[in-house]
Motif scaffolding. Sequence first.
Motif, mmCIF file in Angstrom:
data_model
loop_
_atom_site.group_PDB
_atom_site.id
_atom_site.type_symbol
_atom_site.label_atom_id
_atom_site.label_comp_id
_atom_site.label_asym_id
_atom_site.label_seq_id
_atom_site.Cartn_x
_atom_site.Cartn_y
_atom_site.Cartn_z
ATOM 1 N N TYR A 95 32.504 -41.800 35.139
ATOM 2 C CA TYR A 95 30.838 -40.447 34.138
ATOM 3 C C TYR A 95 32.200 -39.645 33.138
ATOM 4 O O TYR A 95 31.924 -38.659 32.466
ATOM 5 N N TRP A 103 33.152 -44.348 24.332
ATOM 6 C CA TRP A 103 31.327 -44.933 25.152
ATOM 7 C C TRP A 103 30.871 -44.305 25.574
ATOM 8 O O TRP A 103 29.694 -45.223 25.659
ATOM 9 N N LEU A 107 26.993 -45.743 24.999
ATOM 10 C CA LEU A 107 25.721 -45.302 26.472
ATOM 11 C C LEU A 107 24.247 -44.275 26.260
ATOM 12 O O LEU A 107 23.188 -45.279 27.016
ATOM 13 N N LEU A 110 20.928 -45.398 26.223
ATOM 14 C CA LEU A 110 20.077 -46.718 27.573
ATOM 15 C C LEU A 110 20.059 -45.185 28.490
ATOM 16 O O LEU A 110 19.335 -45.593 29.569
ATOM 17 N N ASP A 113 23.381 -42.773 33.759
ATOM 18 C CA ASP A 113 24.450 -41.925 34.195
ATOM 19 C C ASP A 113 24.802 -42.123 35.589
ATOM 20 O O ASP A 113 24.629 -43.577 35.363
ATOM 21 N N LYS A 116 22.898 -43.419 40.850
ATOM 22 C CA LYS A 116 21.896 -44.826 41.003
ATOM 23 C C LYS A 116 20.982 -45.215 41.392
ATOM 24 O O LYS A 116 21.290 -46.218 42.790
ATOM 25 N N HIS A 172 24.141 -55.140 36.499
ATOM 26 C CA HIS A 172 24.681 -53.831 37.349
ATOM 27 C C HIS A 172 26.081 -54.443 37.695
ATOM 28 O O HIS A 172 26.332 -54.921 37.983
HETATM 29 N N1 IYR Z 1 29.018 -49.160 34.906
HETATM 30 C C1 IYR Z 1 28.395 -47.919 34.665
HETATM 31 C C2 IYR Z 1 28.292 -47.865 32.794
HETATM 32 C C3 IYR Z 1 27.722 -48.718 32.426
HETATM 33 C C4 IYR Z 1 28.426 -49.353 31.431
HETATM 34 C C5 IYR Z 1 28.237 -50.287 30.329
HETATM 35 I I1 IYR Z 1 28.722 -51.669 28.672
HETATM 36 C C6 IYR Z 1 26.689 -50.120 30.084
HETATM 37 O O1 IYR Z 1 25.832 -51.122 29.497
HETATM 38 C C7 IYR Z 1 26.212 -49.746 31.189
HETATM 39 C C8 IYR Z 1 26.760 -49.267 31.684
HETATM 40 C C9 IYR Z 1 26.882 -47.926 34.682
HETATM 41 O O2 IYR Z 1 26.459 -48.453 35.398
HETATM 42 O O3 IYR Z 1 26.152 -47.034 34.591
#
Ligand code: IYR
Length: 222
Positions: A95, A103, A107, A110, A113, A116, A172
């Motif tokens: 990030y 990119w 995102l 959604l 960040d 997790k 994920h």
């Molecule tokens: N792997 C990161 C970023 C991510 C990338 C995509 I393309 C997505 O659709 C969602 C997230 C993450 O899991 O945050």
Amino acid sequence: MTTDNTFIPYTPQQFSEEEMQSRVAAFRAYMDQRRSIREFSDKPIPDAIIRDIIMAASTAPSGAHKQPWTYCVVTDPEIKKQIRKAAEEEEYESYHNRMSDQWLKDLEPLGTDWHKPFLEVAPCLIIIFKRVYELDQDGKKRNNYYVNESVGLSAGMLLTAIHQAGLVSLTHTPSPMNFLQKILDRPENERPYLLIPVGYPSAGVTVPDLTRKQEDEVIVYY
Ligand code: IYR
């Protein structure tokens, strides 16, 4: 050339056109309710449910029927913690330094960040490994075929089975994710493919207000 292959009769279930139409319309509507979620309850899931979900996924077609996948199931809080820590280190880097501005902008809807928490909260993490090759009895490498396609098909069936059970998941892809090979002590012929937390949604969970493509954007008839 003679072969000793055995073929057996196969009689799949069939339906009238009316029944087909109503079954497939109902299935389409049910599938349209599936959403990825990022906030899970910590309520555990019975082992037998996870087992049947994975074995449903393992019915997927695969190149030369090699079934080139291994499904790791993690419920141990200590291992989940290690996975979260390693994933967040990579994601922090992604990030901040690896993902392009475009990119990150894509995102935004959604709301993701580098944090997790779901990797520790979700009761079960399913980590799919693709098996690039097998070792035969003499220790010789035998490549598998169409590995990405095969494992992708199986993963899609896994998500469908999770939804069918009334559970939720997130597809994920922490990147890079070789740390999973180390933490789970997987052999050299296995490469991490997807990490899928599975469970119940947290109370009051919300999802992004997304729409799906319409029929005329997806299907071309000839
Ligand atoms: N792997 C990161 C970023 C991510 C990338 C995509 I393309 C997505 O659709 C969602 C997230 C993450 O899991 O945050």
